[in-house]
Motif scaffolding. Sequence first.
Motif, PDB file in Angstrom:
ATOM      1  N   LEU A  35       5.856  -5.342  13.132  1.00  0.00           N
ATOM      2  CA  LEU A  35       7.097  -5.752  13.534  1.00  0.00           C
ATOM      3  C   LEU A  35       7.960  -4.834  13.946  1.00  0.00           C
ATOM      4  CD1 LEU A  35       8.805  -8.382  13.398  1.00  0.00           C
ATOM      5  CD2 LEU A  35       9.770  -7.354  11.335  1.00  0.00           C
ATOM      6  N   GLU A  36       8.033  -3.482  13.274  1.00  0.00           N
ATOM      7  CA  GLU A  36       9.115  -2.433  13.951  1.00  0.00           C
ATOM      8  C   GLU A  36       8.614  -1.752  15.266  1.00  0.00           C
ATOM      9  OE1 GLU A  36      12.054   0.339  13.825  1.00  0.00           O
ATOM     10  OE2 GLU A  36      11.785  -1.264  12.539  1.00  0.00           O
ATOM     11  N   ALA A  37       7.479  -2.022  15.506  1.00  0.00           N
ATOM     12  CA  ALA A  37       6.757  -1.531  17.083  1.00  0.00           C
ATOM     13  C   ALA A  37       7.579  -2.714  17.817  1.00  0.00           C
ATOM     14  CB  ALA A  37       5.401  -1.597  16.815  1.00  0.00           C
TER      15      ALA A  37
ATOM     16  N   GLU B 258       0.909  -1.016  -0.099  1.00  0.00           N
ATOM     17  CA  GLU B 258       0.025   0.018  -0.117  1.00  0.00           C
ATOM     18  C   GLU B 258       1.070   1.170   0.074  1.00  0.00           C
ATOM     19  OE1 GLU B 258      -2.761   2.051   3.458  1.00  0.00           O
ATOM     20  OE2 GLU B 258      -3.310   0.075   2.786  1.00  0.00           O
ATOM     21  N   ALA B 259       0.682   2.251  -0.879  1.00  0.00           N
ATOM     22  CA  ALA B 259       1.524   3.411  -1.004  1.00  0.00           C
ATOM     23  C   ALA B 259       1.413   4.035   0.204  1.00  0.00           C
ATOM     24  CB  ALA B 259       1.125   4.134  -2.116  1.00  0.00           C
ATOM     25  N   ARG B 260       2.435   4.676   0.854  1.00  0.00           N
ATOM     26  CA  ARG B 260       2.464   5.648   1.861  1.00  0.00           C
ATOM     27  C   ARG B 260       1.756   6.925   1.373  1.00  0.00           C
ATOM     28  NH1 ARG B 260       8.346   5.968   4.466  1.00  0.00           N
ATOM     29  NH2 ARG B 260       7.158   7.515   5.920  1.00  0.00           N
ATOM     30  N   GLY B 261       1.367   7.595   2.224  1.00  0.00           N
ATOM     31  CA  GLY B 261       0.513   8.869   2.017  1.00  0.00           C
ATOM     32  C   GLY B 261       0.611   9.639   3.656  1.00  0.00           C
TER      33      GLY B 261
ATOM     34  N   TRP C 213       6.369   2.205   0.618  1.00  0.00           N
ATOM     35  CA  TRP C 213       5.171   1.423   0.618  1.00  0.00           C
ATOM     36  C   TRP C 213       4.890   0.536   1.900  1.00  0.00           C
ATOM     37  CZ3 TRP C 213       2.396   1.255  -3.891  1.00  0.00           C
ATOM     38  CH2 TRP C 213       2.876   1.788  -5.211  1.00  0.00           C
ATOM     39  N   VAL C 214       3.599   0.367   2.350  1.00  0.00           N
ATOM     40  CA  VAL C 214       3.715  -0.407   3.613  1.00  0.00           C
ATOM     41  C   VAL C 214       3.541  -1.707   2.898  1.00  0.00           C
ATOM     42  CG1 VAL C 214       2.371  -0.603   5.610  1.00  0.00           C
ATOM     43  CG2 VAL C 214       2.856   1.600   4.619  1.00  0.00           C
TER      44      VAL C 214
ATOM     45  N   THR D 241      -1.416   7.799   6.300  1.00  0.00           N
ATOM     46  CA  THR D 241      -0.827   6.378   6.532  1.00  0.00           C
ATOM     47  C   THR D 241      -0.625   6.348   8.233  1.00  0.00           C
ATOM     48  OG1 THR D 241       0.293   5.982   4.732  1.00  0.00           O
ATOM     49  CG2 THR D 241       1.084   4.620   6.647  1.00  0.00           C
ATOM     50  N   THR D 242      -1.216   5.388   9.091  1.00  0.00           N
ATOM     51  CA  THR D 242      -1.094   5.275  10.319  1.00  0.00           C
ATOM     52  C   THR D 242       0.220   4.898  10.594  1.00  0.00           C
ATOM     53  OG1 THR D 242      -3.402   4.524  10.393  1.00  0.00           O
ATOM     54  CG2 THR D 242      -2.106   4.034  12.355  1.00  0.00           C
ATOM     55  N   ASN D 243       0.709   5.664  11.712  1.00  0.00           N
ATOM     56  CA  ASN D 243       2.063   5.388  12.245  1.00  0.00           C
ATOM     57  C   ASN D 243       3.126   5.349  11.048  1.00  0.00           C
ATOM     58  OD1 ASN D 243       1.431   5.183  15.247  1.00  0.00           O
ATOM     59  ND2 ASN D 243       0.447   3.133  14.701  1.00  0.00           N
ATOM     60  N   ASP D 244       3.333   6.379  10.430  1.00  0.00           N
ATOM     61  CA  ASP D 244       4.021   6.508   9.259  1.00  0.00           C
ATOM     62  C   ASP D 244       5.462   6.293   9.683  1.00  0.00           C
ATOM     63  OD1 ASP D 244       5.804   8.756   7.294  1.00  0.00           O
ATOM     64  OD2 ASP D 244       4.510   7.120   6.450  1.00  0.00           O
ATOM     65  N   ASP D 245       6.029   6.767  11.027  1.00  0.00           N
ATOM     66  CA  ASP D 245       7.294   6.588  11.330  1.00  0.00           C
ATOM     67  C   ASP D 245       8.056   5.147  11.566  1.00  0.00           C
ATOM     68  OD1 ASP D 245       5.468   6.569  13.340  1.00  0.00           O
ATOM     69  OD2 ASP D 245       7.241   6.532  14.852  1.00  0.00           O
TER      70      ASP D 245
END
Length: 730
Positions: free
Chosen positions: A633-635, A410-413, A426-427, A416-420
């Motif tokens: 996973l990053e969280a 899904e393209a980032r925009g 892309w997500v 986008t939730t929790n973009d950081d």
Amino acid sequence: MTLEKPELPGRAMSGLVANAVEYMVDAGQRSVLFLDIMRQRGDQYRDHVAQTAPHVLSYAAELIMDGRKFDQPVNYALVRIIPPRGVEIDPKRRPFVVVDPRAGHGPGIGGFKADSEIGVAMKAGHPCYFIGFLPEPMPGQTIERIARAEAIFIEKVIERHPEADGKPCVIGNCQAGWAVMILASLRPELFGPLIIAGAPLAYWAGVHGKYPMRYSGGLLGGSWLTALTSDLGAGKFDGAWLVQNFENQNPSNTLWTKQYNVYSKVDTETERYLEFERWWGGHVNLNAEEIQFIVDELFIGNNLAAGRVKMSDGTAVDLRHIRSPIVVFCSKGDNITPPQQALDWILDLYADVDEIRAYGQTIVYTVHESIGHLGIFVSGGVAKKEHAEFSSNIDLIDVLPPGLYEATFEARGPDTTNDDLTVGQWVMRCEARTLDDIRAMGGNSPEDERRFETAKRVSERNLEAYRKYVQPWVKSMVTPQMAEMMRNWHPLRLQYQAFSSKNPLMTVVENAADKAREERKPVDDDNPFFALQERISKQIVSSLDQWRDQQEALSEAMFLAIYGSPALQSAVGVDPQSTPSRLREMDPKHRERLQARIAELKSKIGAGGLREAGLRALLYVGSARGMVDERSLEALRRLRRADESARLTLAEFKTLVREQFFMLLIDRDAALAAIPKLLPNNKDERRKTFAAIQEVLSASAEISGEVAKRLKQVAGLFGLDEGHTAKKAS
């Protein structure tokens, strides 16, 4: 009122003549410049094939191991890719190893530009290695010998990175894909995740009306022609014939579009065209034994997924022995390896997703909507999207619970939730799938399976007859000198040689091109004659495409009619009334090991502490979504970094995830009931772990529905009050 003055006929005619003159000047200059590009292509080809180790890698490389010096020599080598300036490599990240396809072309396509598989892996901080090959095979070289050599290469990579957070991620492009899968089944302990891009693994699979290449073996009468070609090559198979097969799949591009694109954009396309042609024209040879194995065992025999491929020591290749996650990348626009051929091996090996899990296997696939075969591992857009996401999130794939998933992007925009918590543009998420999702793409009917089985048996009989009656005569007639002459006179090679500077006429072209560049006057795009040229080009492409479609339809009709004949099927021992199934039964020994493992995990349900309880709870709640997101996973990764006392290696964490997942799968009620017994009495520690679970779950989406319901249940198991839970979940 002012009336517009009508354009005079003479003025209109004058403008038309001016446009015609401008176009003729431009067309003449473009013609000369185009011929000069063909000259440059020919000279480039001659320089390329004259090199001892030609390749198209755009990166500097350091030779690590030379397969020609092994006890059983092969023409393969392992090199380390030297990062370009400004690219920082983390030595603790798992290395990436790209294995290039040996399908008639030379090596380097996985890294021949910055936006490539190697490029995006290095950008993500991974050390990169490349397994390539030389144009000429070593005497006695076989597919098995190459596999053994590649195992030595990967062992060396592992040895060079003792602190890496995982075993190497190995990328197998096209023909290298099935080779990597064979090796991973024989030496599973060497591999981290496998990325198999555009690689055929189920060779008979497909749907009617598309992908006619799978009919080629049957229509040619089987692999006897492969043996004849190798014999005419004095024991070597000319890879130019494989490239010719690719060319034949798209005649409009081969005969017109590729060249016309250069001619019509002669001022801007030269560099890109020559860069690609350097690889496309770098033909290599294979030993007769190698190509015969490929054609007999794989493309016509379809024996890989069936477990009928055996090594020299009798060991059967069983893809179910692979323990690493397998990422399959394919495309609906690929007429060389369509999605069915890339994915239907899963249907041959496993009855359902539970059986995939029973083998501890994780399979992730993604299907591109339109990219062609080469674009899967050449396209810059694909490299910056799919390959970049796989490289950046390879740890997510490695720790996924066993099962079948589809990777979606899904393209980032701005929304986008929790973009950081994401990287790149892309997500990526991995969504749970079943075998029915693969079946929905289409596949063979029982009648089709009988047809391909018949073609296989006809091939075996024709090959046997050729070897008995014709091969001795051919071998006695062909000398190495004759074989070399025939290779040099191959049509694909001649088209390069004929336009090189070796042709004295091209000296005239070179001089004329220099003058054309000095006096260049490109025509405007709105010139009516240029627009007419574009329309004619489109008509030519349309005509060639229609001709191709007619030929493909005829080929399919012939194959279905010939090999669907009950008389022919009966003659070669195929029962015309049978309902063949390629699904393999589970190995009894594996079933015994599985039962023992189930008993072991059941006994450990009540063992562990806060870490096991927290992860078990997270898996239980998260599974309600049916997907895993890179943000989650990053969280989780950040939480682990913040808590030094809870640090695990990636391998230890993966083992823990799998054990807790299987416990929930085997006996979910007992696994959940045991959670309170695993928790400490300290309520602050329980609250902290529960908050971490919420943080991971909310990283990718709002907590609601079944997820919220399960989270409330877990709160009760953790002994936390309902108000605290509701506050955190809202």
